[in-house]
Design a protein around this motif. Structure first.
Motif, PDB file in Angstrom:
ATOM      1  N   LEU A  97       0.836  -1.207   0.000  1.00  0.00           N
ATOM      2  CA  LEU A  97       0.000   0.000   0.000  1.00  0.00           C
ATOM      3  C   LEU A  97       0.869   1.255   0.000  1.00  0.00           C
ATOM      4  CD1 LEU A  97      -2.794  -0.990   2.555  1.00  0.00           C
ATOM      5  CD2 LEU A  97      -3.137  -0.520   0.113  1.00  0.00           C
ATOM      6  N   ALA A  98       1.953   1.225   0.756  1.00  0.00           N
ATOM      7  CA  ALA A  98       2.870   2.371   0.775  1.00  0.00           C
ATOM      8  C   ALA A  98       3.512   2.576  -0.595  1.00  0.00           C
ATOM      9  CB  ALA A  98       3.939   2.155   1.842  1.00  0.00           C
ATOM     10  N   ARG A  99       3.870   1.491  -1.256  1.00  0.00           N
ATOM     11  CA  ARG A  99       4.448   1.607  -2.597  1.00  0.00           C
ATOM     12  C   ARG A  99       3.467   2.244  -3.573  1.00  0.00           C
ATOM     13  NH1 ARG A  99       4.646  -0.396  -7.484  1.00  0.00           N
ATOM     14  NH2 ARG A  99       2.916  -1.821  -7.110  1.00  0.00           N
ATOM     15  N   ARG A 100       2.173   1.998  -3.334  1.00  0.00           N
ATOM     16  CA  ARG A 100       1.136   2.582  -4.194  1.00  0.00           C
ATOM     17  C   ARG A 100       0.698   3.963  -3.719  1.00  0.00           C
ATOM     18  NH1 ARG A 100      -2.981  -2.483  -5.547  1.00  0.00           N
ATOM     19  NH2 ARG A 100      -1.380  -4.077  -5.878  1.00  0.00           N
ATOM     20  N   HIS A 101       1.390   4.505  -2.741  1.00  0.00           N
ATOM     21  CA  HIS A 101       1.121   5.850  -2.211  1.00  0.00           C
ATOM     22  C   HIS A 101      -0.257   5.958  -1.570  1.00  0.00           C
ATOM     23  CE1 HIS A 101       4.735   6.601  -4.478  1.00  0.00           C
ATOM     24  NE2 HIS A 101       4.116   6.384  -5.626  1.00  0.00           N
ATOM     25  N   ARG A 102      -0.667   4.897  -0.860  1.00  0.00           N
ATOM     26  CA  ARG A 102      -1.940   4.911  -0.152  1.00  0.00           C
ATOM     27  C   ARG A 102      -1.751   4.964   1.369  1.00  0.00           C
ATOM     28  NH1 ARG A 102      -6.628   3.845  -3.104  1.00  0.00           N
ATOM     29  NH2 ARG A 102      -7.590   4.631  -1.181  1.00  0.00           N
ATOM     30  N   ALA A 103      -0.512   5.133   1.822  1.00  0.00           N
ATOM     31  CA  ALA A 103      -0.251   5.139   3.259  1.00  0.00           C
ATOM     32  C   ALA A 103       0.398   6.445   3.694  1.00  0.00           C
ATOM     33  CB  ALA A 103       0.650   3.969   3.636  1.00  0.00           C
ATOM     34  N   TRP A 104      -0.074   6.957   4.839  1.00  0.00           N
ATOM     35  CA  TRP A 104       0.606   8.083   5.491  1.00  0.00           C
ATOM     36  C   TRP A 104       1.812   7.581   6.261  1.00  0.00           C
ATOM     37  CZ3 TRP A 104      -0.254  12.545   3.616  1.00  0.00           C
ATOM     38  CH2 TRP A 104      -1.543  12.984   3.261  1.00  0.00           C
ATOM     39  N   SER A 105       1.687   6.427   6.846  1.00  0.00           N
ATOM     40  CA  SER A 105       2.785   5.793   7.576  1.00  0.00           C
ATOM     41  C   SER A 105       2.480   4.307   7.682  1.00  0.00           C
ATOM     42  CB  SER A 105       2.952   6.401   8.975  1.00  0.00           C
ATOM     43  OG  SER A 105       1.847   6.066   9.814  1.00  0.00           O
ATOM     44  N   VAL A 106       3.534   3.509   7.893  1.00  0.00           N
ATOM     45  CA  VAL A 106       3.376   2.060   8.020  1.00  0.00           C
ATOM     46  C   VAL A 106       4.237   1.560   9.176  1.00  0.00           C
ATOM     47  CG1 VAL A 106       3.731  -0.192   6.936  1.00  0.00           C
ATOM     48  CG2 VAL A 106       2.907   1.723   5.561  1.00  0.00           C
ATOM     49  N   VAL A 107       3.628   0.763  10.026  1.00  0.00           N
ATOM     50  CA  VAL A 107       4.376  -0.053  10.986  1.00  0.00           C
ATOM     51  C   VAL A 107       4.221  -1.495  10.525  1.00  0.00           C
ATOM     52  CG1 VAL A 107       4.573  -0.864  13.364  1.00  0.00           C
ATOM     53  CG2 VAL A 107       4.106   1.551  12.904  1.00  0.00           C
ATOM     54  N   ALA A 108       5.324  -2.084  10.095  1.00  0.00           N
ATOM     55  CA  ALA A 108       5.314  -3.426   9.509  1.00  0.00           C
ATOM     56  C   ALA A 108       6.030  -4.387  10.450  1.00  0.00           C
ATOM     57  CB  ALA A 108       5.991  -3.411   8.144  1.00  0.00           C
ATOM     58  N   ILE A 109       5.274  -5.291  11.052  1.00  0.00           N
ATOM     59  CA  ILE A 109       5.831  -6.244  12.002  1.00  0.00           C
ATOM     60  C   ILE A 109       6.042  -7.596  11.312  1.00  0.00           C
ATOM     61  CG2 ILE A 109       5.505  -7.434  14.192  1.00  0.00           C
ATOM     62  CD1 ILE A 109       3.648  -5.165  15.054  1.00  0.00           C
ATOM     63  N   ALA A 110       7.299  -7.984  11.176  1.00  0.00           N
ATOM     64  CA  ALA A 110       7.687  -9.294  10.624  1.00  0.00           C
ATOM     65  C   ALA A 110       7.117  -9.561   9.232  1.00  0.00           C
ATOM     66  CB  ALA A 110       7.295 -10.412  11.577  1.00  0.00           C
ATOM     67  N   PRO A 111       7.303  -8.635   8.270  1.00  0.00           N
ATOM     68  CA  PRO A 111       6.815  -8.917   6.917  1.00  0.00           C
ATOM     69  C   PRO A 111       7.631 -10.022   6.250  1.00  0.00           C
ATOM     70  CG  PRO A 111       8.181  -6.941   6.932  1.00  0.00           C
ATOM     71  CD  PRO A 111       7.996  -7.346   8.360  1.00  0.00           C
ATOM     72  N   PRO A 112       6.984 -10.935   5.525  1.00  0.00           N
ATOM     73  CA  PRO A 112       7.717 -11.958   4.762  1.00  0.00           C
ATOM     74  C   PRO A 112       8.180 -11.378   3.434  1.00  0.00           C
ATOM     75  CG  PRO A 112       5.377 -12.255   4.450  1.00  0.00           C
ATOM     76  CD  PRO A 112       5.528 -11.088   5.399  1.00  0.00           C
ATOM     77  N   GLY A 113       8.889 -12.192   2.648  1.00  0.00           N
ATOM     78  CA  GLY A 113       9.238 -11.793   1.296  1.00  0.00           C
ATOM     79  C   GLY A 113      10.719 -11.692   1.021  1.00  0.00           C
TER      80      GLY A 113
END
Length: 262
Positions: A97-113
């Protein structure tokens, strides 16, 4: 009447904050944490496709497709940019969502990938085994959820202090792991086979976090520092893979940190 693709639970007042759970859970994975968050935010918690009360996608549940569904619902709800708190797969969707410019801020806990093949195999083995065990013993989930020792059994692989979790959090493994229509396809396409790209387009503050006792995701979270411009990493002491009830106060502080930088 507003029609959305996913099931959402909404409460609180303030700037919009979207909560996104991991594979094999539901929006109730944030039940304890939401009590604090609703005092500061307009909290919107989703069941991801094929989990809980959300129907499975018609096509392949890749990260892109899951994010499409979340984004379409944000449009239907009249929301532009939002703050995002995601755990595991939900964290990965939050970064998209942040990459698509839909987020003001992101807290990402343990993202896979960004895990190595052997780490992906380990993660798949753990989650797949949990699915089989809980589906086989589904009748025991509700009785176990009523008591702290039972909740420790149900959430022992996900939280460092599973007996602290609420009954709703324990029941999330029934609706999101034992019963999820799209568990296997989501595990494969959105977690084990996913390779993030384009994250250098992220233009909002990102705080990456991971429990130091996380036995599911290994050390992959910190690798996102090289992929996401300006991202910061915060280890969560005495916390597991899904630390929502392990360290709720610390997670609230991470959200404030990310929001203050927006």
């Amino acid at each position: 009447m507003i029609t959305t693709r996913l099931h959402w639970s909404r409460d609180g007042a303030g700037e919009p904050l979207v909560l996104l759970h991991g594979v094999g859970s539901t929006h109730d994975d944030f039940a304890t944490l939401r009590v604090s968050l609703c005092a500061e935010y307009d909290v919107l918690a989703a069941d991801l496709p094929g989990h809980g009360r959300s129907s499975a996608l018609d096509g392949t549940p890749t990260v892109d497709a899951i994010t499409d569904a979340v984004e379409a619902d944000l449009d239907a709800l009249g929301l532009g940019r939002v703050h995002v708190l995601g755990n595991s797969l939900g964290a990965r969707v939050g970064l998209e969502l942040a990459r698509r410019h839909r987020a003001w801020s992101v807290v990402a806990i343990a993202p896979p990938g960004l895990n190595a093949p052997v780490e992906r195999a380990w993660q798949g083995l753990l989650l797949g085994t949990a699915r089989v065990v809980l589906r086989t013993g589904r009748a025991w989930i509700e009785p176990l959820s009523r008591r702290r020792p039972g909740r420790a059994v149900l959430l022992g692989g996900l939280r460092a202090w599973p007996w602290r979790a609420s009954r709703a959090e324990a029941l999330a493994v029934r609706d999101g792991l034992a019963d999820a229509d799209a568990f296997w396809t989501t595990l494969w396409h959105a977690v084990l086979a996913d390779v993030p790209t384009g994250l250098d387009d992220v233009d909002c503050p990102v705080v990456l976090a991971q429990g130091v006792l996380d036995g599911v995701a290994a050390g992959q979270t910190v690798r996102y520092l090289l992929a996401v411009p300006g991202a910061r990493f915060r280890p969560l002491a005495a916390a597991g893979h899904a630390p929502q009830s392990d360290r709720p106060g610390a997670i609230v502080r991470l959200l404030r940190e990310a929001r203050s930088a927006a």
